[in-house]
Motif scaffolding. Structure first.
Motif, PDB file in Angstrom:
ATOM      1  N   ALA A 286      37.380  13.477 -15.945  1.00 23.20           N
ATOM      2  CA  ALA A 286      38.175  13.952 -17.315  1.00 23.20           C
ATOM      3  C   ALA A 286      38.887  15.211 -17.848  1.00 23.20           C
ATOM      4  CB  ALA A 286      37.658  13.105 -18.165  1.00 23.20           C
ATOM      5  N   ASP A 287      38.005  16.188 -17.050  1.00 23.56           N
ATOM      6  CA  ASP A 287      38.677  17.575 -18.309  1.00 23.56           C
ATOM      7  C   ASP A 287      38.450  17.870 -16.357  1.00 23.56           C
ATOM      8  OD1 ASP A 287      38.747  17.265 -19.965  1.00 23.56           O
ATOM      9  OD2 ASP A 287      36.952  17.992 -21.081  1.00 23.56           O
TER      10      ASP A 287
ATOM     11  N   LEU B 162      38.091  28.778 -21.275  1.00 19.76           N
ATOM     12  CA  LEU B 162      38.066  28.399 -20.069  1.00 19.76           C
ATOM     13  C   LEU B 162      36.869  29.518 -19.268  1.00 19.76           C
ATOM     14  CD1 LEU B 162      40.567  26.166 -18.397  1.00 19.76           C
ATOM     15  CD2 LEU B 162      38.311  25.798 -19.708  1.00 19.76           C
TER      16      LEU B 162
ATOM     17  N   GLU C  95      39.197  25.686 -26.489  1.00 16.20           N
ATOM     18  CA  GLU C  95      38.243  26.374 -25.939  1.00 16.20           C
ATOM     19  C   GLU C  95      38.081  26.950 -24.655  1.00 16.20           C
ATOM     20  OE1 GLU C  95      34.187  24.214 -24.157  1.00 16.20           O
ATOM     21  OE2 GLU C  95      35.567  23.132 -25.710  1.00 16.20           O
TER      22      GLU C  95
ATOM     23  N   ARG D 249      40.711  24.978 -22.895  1.00 12.34           N
ATOM     24  CA  ARG D 249      41.215  23.386 -22.954  1.00 12.34           C
ATOM     25  C   ARG D 249      41.741  23.087 -24.308  1.00 12.34           C
ATOM     26  NH1 ARG D 249      40.448  21.039 -18.523  1.00 12.34           N
ATOM     27  NH2 ARG D 249      39.564  22.526 -17.645  1.00 12.34           N
TER      28      ARG D 249
ATOM     29  N   ALA E 176      43.079  16.963 -25.399  1.00 12.30           N
ATOM     30  CA  ALA E 176      43.850  15.736 -23.335  1.00 12.30           C
ATOM     31  C   ALA E 176      43.246  16.578 -23.259  1.00 12.30           C
ATOM     32  CB  ALA E 176      44.622  14.611 -23.935  1.00 12.30           C
ATOM     33  N   GLY E 177      42.935  17.528 -22.629  1.00 14.42           N
ATOM     34  CA  GLY E 177      42.655  18.327 -21.410  1.00 14.42           C
ATOM     35  C   GLY E 177      42.993  19.409 -21.225  1.00 14.42           C
ATOM     36  N   ILE E 178      44.472  19.163 -21.848  1.00  9.95           N
ATOM     37  CA  ILE E 178      45.266  20.156 -21.334  1.00  9.95           C
ATOM     38  C   ILE E 178      44.981  21.742 -21.058  1.00  9.95           C
ATOM     39  CG2 ILE E 178      47.507  20.937 -21.541  1.00  9.95           C
ATOM     40  CD1 ILE E 178      47.951  18.636 -23.869  1.00  9.95           C
ATOM     41  N   ILE E 179      45.499  22.351 -20.030  1.00  8.10           N
ATOM     42  CA  ILE E 179      44.797  23.293 -20.464  1.00  8.10           C
ATOM     43  C   ILE E 179      46.127  24.381 -20.457  1.00  8.10           C
ATOM     44  CG2 ILE E 179      44.350  25.988 -18.391  1.00  8.10           C
ATOM     45  CD1 ILE E 179      43.182  23.689 -16.636  1.00  8.10           C
TER      46      ILE E 179
ATOM     47  N   ARG F  44      48.657  24.055 -15.999  1.00  4.67           N
ATOM     48  CA  ARG F  44      48.386  24.231 -17.225  1.00  4.67           C
ATOM     49  C   ARG F  44      50.282  25.126 -17.674  1.00  4.67           C
ATOM     50  NH1 ARG F  44      51.380  29.329 -16.308  1.00  4.67           N
ATOM     51  NH2 ARG F  44      50.868  30.720 -15.203  1.00  4.67           N
TER      52      ARG F  44
ATOM     53  N   THR G  97      42.905  21.947  -9.459  1.00  2.00           N
ATOM     54  CA  THR G  97      43.072  20.306  -9.199  1.00  2.00           C
ATOM     55  C   THR G  97      44.351  20.374  -9.137  1.00  2.00           C
ATOM     56  OG1 THR G  97      41.616  19.613 -10.934  1.00  2.00           O
ATOM     57  CG2 THR G  97      42.740  18.473 -10.140  1.00  2.00           C
TER      58      THR G  97
ATOM     59  N   ARG H 271      42.589   7.551 -16.727  1.00  2.00           N
ATOM     60  CA  ARG H 271      41.524   8.845 -16.984  1.00  2.00           C
ATOM     61  C   ARG H 271      41.617   8.817 -15.509  1.00  2.00           C
ATOM     62  NH1 ARG H 271      42.293  11.242 -20.877  1.00  2.00           N
ATOM     63  NH2 ARG H 271      39.787  11.888 -21.202  1.00  2.00           N
TER      64      ARG H 271
END
Length: 146
Positions: free
Chosen positions: A82-83, A116, A114, A132, A135-138, A93, A88, A78
């Motif tokens: 986490a997100d 952004l 969700e 998002r 697993a936090g994937i954009i 994406r 970053t 991880r």
């Protein structure tokens, strides 16, 4: 020798079924699922004791594929945070062209998607947004308007 094509983009997820449901709702199709393990997997990935489950997802036109991977062993690392925010360094994406951005966002929200920010208009050419997903994937969506 030249590249023949880009075959797929792999995304590591914690919950494979939730990720499959999210990308199925987006419009991708499950091409296949498999359990991966053995010396060849250890060699290819560069880890010892690899055991993972994958789902290969295909875009409706058949040209793009996502490999969703859940590692059983070794446990997935991880990163912190986490997100990570969109700026970053690393994989930024995955963007998909859609024909109804409002309807797509509504459907993906039911699967944990969700926004952004909001749905933005770029000149008279596109409506765009980032959400998002699992697993936090954009995931970026683009609807052509002009």
């Amino acid at each position: 020798m030249t590249v023949q094509r880009m075959d797929n983009v792999a995304i590591v997820v914690d919950d494979l079924d939730a990720a499959v449901a999210f990308f199925t709702e987006l419009g991708l199709e499950v091409e296949g699922r498999a359990h991966i393990e053995g010396p060849w997997a250890d060699d290819a990935v560069g880890l010892d004791g690899v055991r993972s489950d994958i789902a290969m997802m295909r875009t409706p036109d058949g040209h793009g594929r996502l490999e969703l991977t859940r590692y059983v062993t070794p446990a997935a690392a991880r990163p912190a945070p986490a997100d990570p925010p969109p700026h970053t360094p690393g994989l930024h994406r995955v963007m998909f062209a859609v024909d109804d951005i409002d309807g797509t966002v509504a459907r993906l929200r039911a699967h944990g998607g969700e926004l952004l920010g909001g749905i933005a208009r770029y000149e008279d050419a596109y409506r765009l947004c980032y959400l998002r997903g699992p697993a936090g994937i954009i995931v970026a969506l683009a609807e052509r308007t002009g």
